[in-house]
Enzyme design. Structure first.
Site, mmCIF file in Angstrom:
data_model
loop_
_atom_site.group_PDB
_atom_site.id
_atom_site.type_symbol
_atom_site.label_atom_id
_atom_site.label_comp_id
_atom_site.label_asym_id
_atom_site.label_seq_id
_atom_site.Cartn_x
_atom_site.Cartn_y
_atom_site.Cartn_z
ATOM 1 N N CYS A 71 0.841 -1.191 0.000
ATOM 2 C CA CYS A 71 0.000 0.000 0.000
ATOM 3 C C CYS A 71 0.878 1.244 0.000
ATOM 4 O O CYS A 71 1.800 1.360 0.805
ATOM 5 C CB CYS A 71 -0.869 -0.025 1.252
ATOM 6 S SG CYS A 71 -1.760 1.500 1.512
ATOM 7 N N CYS A 77 -0.997 5.976 7.167
ATOM 8 C CA CYS A 77 -2.320 5.453 7.519
ATOM 9 C C CYS A 77 -2.262 4.763 8.880
ATOM 10 O O CYS A 77 -1.287 4.122 9.224
ATOM 11 C CB CYS A 77 -2.790 4.466 6.459
ATOM 12 S SG CYS A 77 -4.345 3.647 6.864
ATOM 13 N N CYS A 80 -2.541 -0.111 9.305
ATOM 14 C CA CYS A 80 -1.506 -1.150 9.417
ATOM 15 C C CYS A 80 -0.322 -0.600 10.210
ATOM 16 O O CYS A 80 -0.008 0.574 10.120
ATOM 17 C CB CYS A 80 -0.984 -1.544 8.039
ATOM 18 S SG CYS A 80 -2.200 -2.343 7.001
ATOM 19 N N TYR A 318 -19.949 -13.740 26.763
ATOM 20 C CA TYR A 318 -19.593 -12.690 25.793
ATOM 21 C C TYR A 318 -19.843 -13.231 24.382
ATOM 22 O O TYR A 318 -18.969 -13.203 23.527
ATOM 23 C CB TYR A 318 -18.128 -12.261 25.912
ATOM 24 C CG TYR A 318 -17.648 -11.942 27.306
ATOM 25 C CD1 TYR A 318 -17.646 -10.634 27.774
ATOM 26 C CD2 TYR A 318 -17.172 -12.955 28.147
ATOM 27 C CE1 TYR A 318 -17.184 -10.330 29.046
ATOM 28 C CE2 TYR A 318 -16.711 -12.656 29.429
ATOM 29 C CZ TYR A 318 -16.718 -11.351 29.859
ATOM 30 O OH TYR A 318 -16.254 -11.061 31.116
ATOM 31 N N CYS A 419 -8.628 -11.262 22.575
ATOM 32 C CA CYS A 419 -8.018 -10.371 21.590
ATOM 33 C C CYS A 419 -6.927 -9.542 22.248
ATOM 34 O O CYS A 419 -6.366 -8.641 21.631
ATOM 35 C CB CYS A 419 -9.082 -9.485 20.953
ATOM 36 S SG CYS A 419 -10.024 -8.555 22.174
#
Ligand code: SAH
Length: 462
Positions: A71, A77, A80, A318, A419
């Site tokens: 990219c 950005c 990433c 959850y 996560c």
């Protein structure tokens, strides 16, 4: 070391946010976009007593792990963080992150971790994996309408309609909307003066069904945009795969992208997609895992760790829209999902229904309140004791009260989907102090090119 000093430094390590870490005369520097193994020139932007931050200004010699970003705006950005690191090394970085958290925060010995940790599950093609994109609309400094991504930590839009993590159709949709806005003088929202019509373009895509849904988030004070919107619909509905075009009003001055009310302009108002043979209905507001290929691997890993025989009572805490619950229901006797968001529970119930799954039940409420209510000191006696408890909490991890109740309820197995491996390590330690043993841990790369990593841990008691 002082601000604005120029230094030359070898990058020896990577920080949790993907920055390169190097030392100059014992002084530690964090340098964004530098990769382990690089020898770089950098300008110090902030100098604290024991460590500082620097901006990469040149690469003197490249790391063997450095690759060219696909990219063109990978650096500015905010999407990433490690696109310039080869994928193999990204996987190693993520695996190390999980291991190191289990060691430092979880207090597990290295030998134990060597036994329980399984290799990270990566992607074969680590690009174009996202099934959802949300693109802010604004103006560049020349007054041109642009859409793309926010630069890291700011609200400056980096124009990009061709994100390498997203699907190809995003570009077609975004260009259709932007050219329509230009032709019809529809203004983009301006966060400064809170004027302007279109705020965000949300796109969702079903990887299996190839269905597309576009949601235009507008500042609803500007009514003309809605009526223009109906003409925009005529353009959007011609895109192959388009199933739903919806509009959402958000007049609030907030970082939350969507307002409450969704109005269907065209189509059914949702898309469907599959993970293996289970069908899911995805509405504009629904939470759905954003990398469907890896989600399938993640859920299969949960399934493998659960090793169901058909007799088990399973609680999925959850549970979101019930994705894991429905997956496990295929082999469990009964699954009960608990989730705080009522909208997600609605979706979960619909999903159970469209798949004709009858051995699941969903309860709205906080996991740390619902579980104690049924299995705490004064058990409700409504449900049989769980054999397996699955938890998949947000980043902050589980509430202590929940962990205590889980320990007291004594399920044979606990499966922790996470996560954030730091909070997972903290909670797993707590469970192990309460009599459980860590049997297996496996990281899964749900978000290639970023520093996030998902993991699944399996604990059991004798
Ligand atoms: N297991 C699901 C969703 C996981 S995301 C899946 O794989 O798709 C975490 C979910 O936890 C979110 O849906 C969030 O709304 C919910 N949540 C957050 N705090 C909670 C709490 N205290 N009790 C129950 N659910 C909670």
């Amino acid at each position: 070391m002082n601000k604005n000093d120029i230094v030359e430094v070898v990058i020896e390590d990577m920080g949790v946010n993907g920055e390169g870490i190097g030392k100059v005369d014992g002084y530690t520097l964090f340098i964004k976009d530098a990769i382990i193994g690089d020898y770089v020139r950098a300008k110090i932007t902030k100098a604290n007593k024991n460590f500082g931050f620097a901006r990469l200004s040149g690469i003197i010699s490249e790391s063997e792990y450095r690759v060219k970003a696909r990219c063109p705006v990978a650096r500015p950005c905010g999407g990433c963080q490690i696109q310039e690191m080869c994928y193999e090394k990204q996987l190693e970085f993520k695996e190390n992150k999980v291991r190191s958290n289990l060691k430092k925060i979880g207090g597990f010995q290295e030998e134990r971790l060597a036994k329980v940790m399984e290799p990270i599950i990566g992607m074969e093609h680590p690009f174009n994996y996202r099934n959802k994109g949300s693109f802010p609309v604004g103006q560049d400094k020349f007054g041109e309408i642009v859409t793309g991504f926010y630069a890291g930590r700011t609200h400056k839009i980096i124009p990009n309609t061709d994100c390498v993590l997203g699907v190809e159709v995003n570009k077609v949709v975004l260009e259709t909307v932007v050219s329509y806005m230009k032709e019809n003088n529809v203004s983009p929202y301006d966060e400064g003066n809170k004027k302007g019509a279109i705020r965000h373009i949300l796109i969702r895509y079903g990887f299996t069904t190839k269905e597309i849904m576009v949601c235009l988030v507008i500042n609803h004070k500007s009514k003309e945009c809605l009526t223009n919107g109906y003409k925009l619909v005529e353009k959007l509905e011609k895109i192959a795969g388009m199933t739903s075009i919806v509009v959402n009003c958000n007049t609030k001055d907030t970082n939350v992208i969507m307002g409450e009310k969704v109005e269907v302009l065209w189509g059914k108002g949702y898309i469907t997609d599959y993970i293996e043979d289970i069908e899911y209905r995805i509405s504009p507001h629904s939470f759905f895992q954003i990398n469907p290929l890896q989600t399938k691997k993640l859920y299969n890993l949960v399934m493998e760790y659960a090793d169901l025989k058909g007799r088990e009572q399973v609680w999925d805490l959850y549970c979101g829209i019930g994705t894991i619950s429905l997956f496990l229901s295929k082999k469990a006797k009964r699954v009960i999902g608990v989730e705080v968001a009522p909208q997600a529970i609605e979706d979960a119930k619909i999903n159970a229904k469209i798949n004709n799954i009858e051995n699941v039940e969903f309860i709205t409420g906080k996991a740390e309140e619902v579980l104690p209510k049924h299995f705490g000191k004064q058990s409700s006696m409504v449900y049989e004791r769980p054999d397996i408890i699955v938890v998949d909490p947000p980043r902050k991890g589980c509430d202590k009260a929940l962990l205590e109740t889980i320990i007291a309820t004594k399920p044979q197995k606990i499966i922790y989907v996470s996560c954030d491996s730091a909070t997972m390590a903290r909670d797993v330690k707590h469970l192990c102090d309460g009599g459980y043993q860590l049997q297996k841990v496996r990281p899964v790369d749900m978000f290639p090119m970023t520093v996030s990593v998902e993991s699944v841990a399996c604990l059991s008691r004798d």
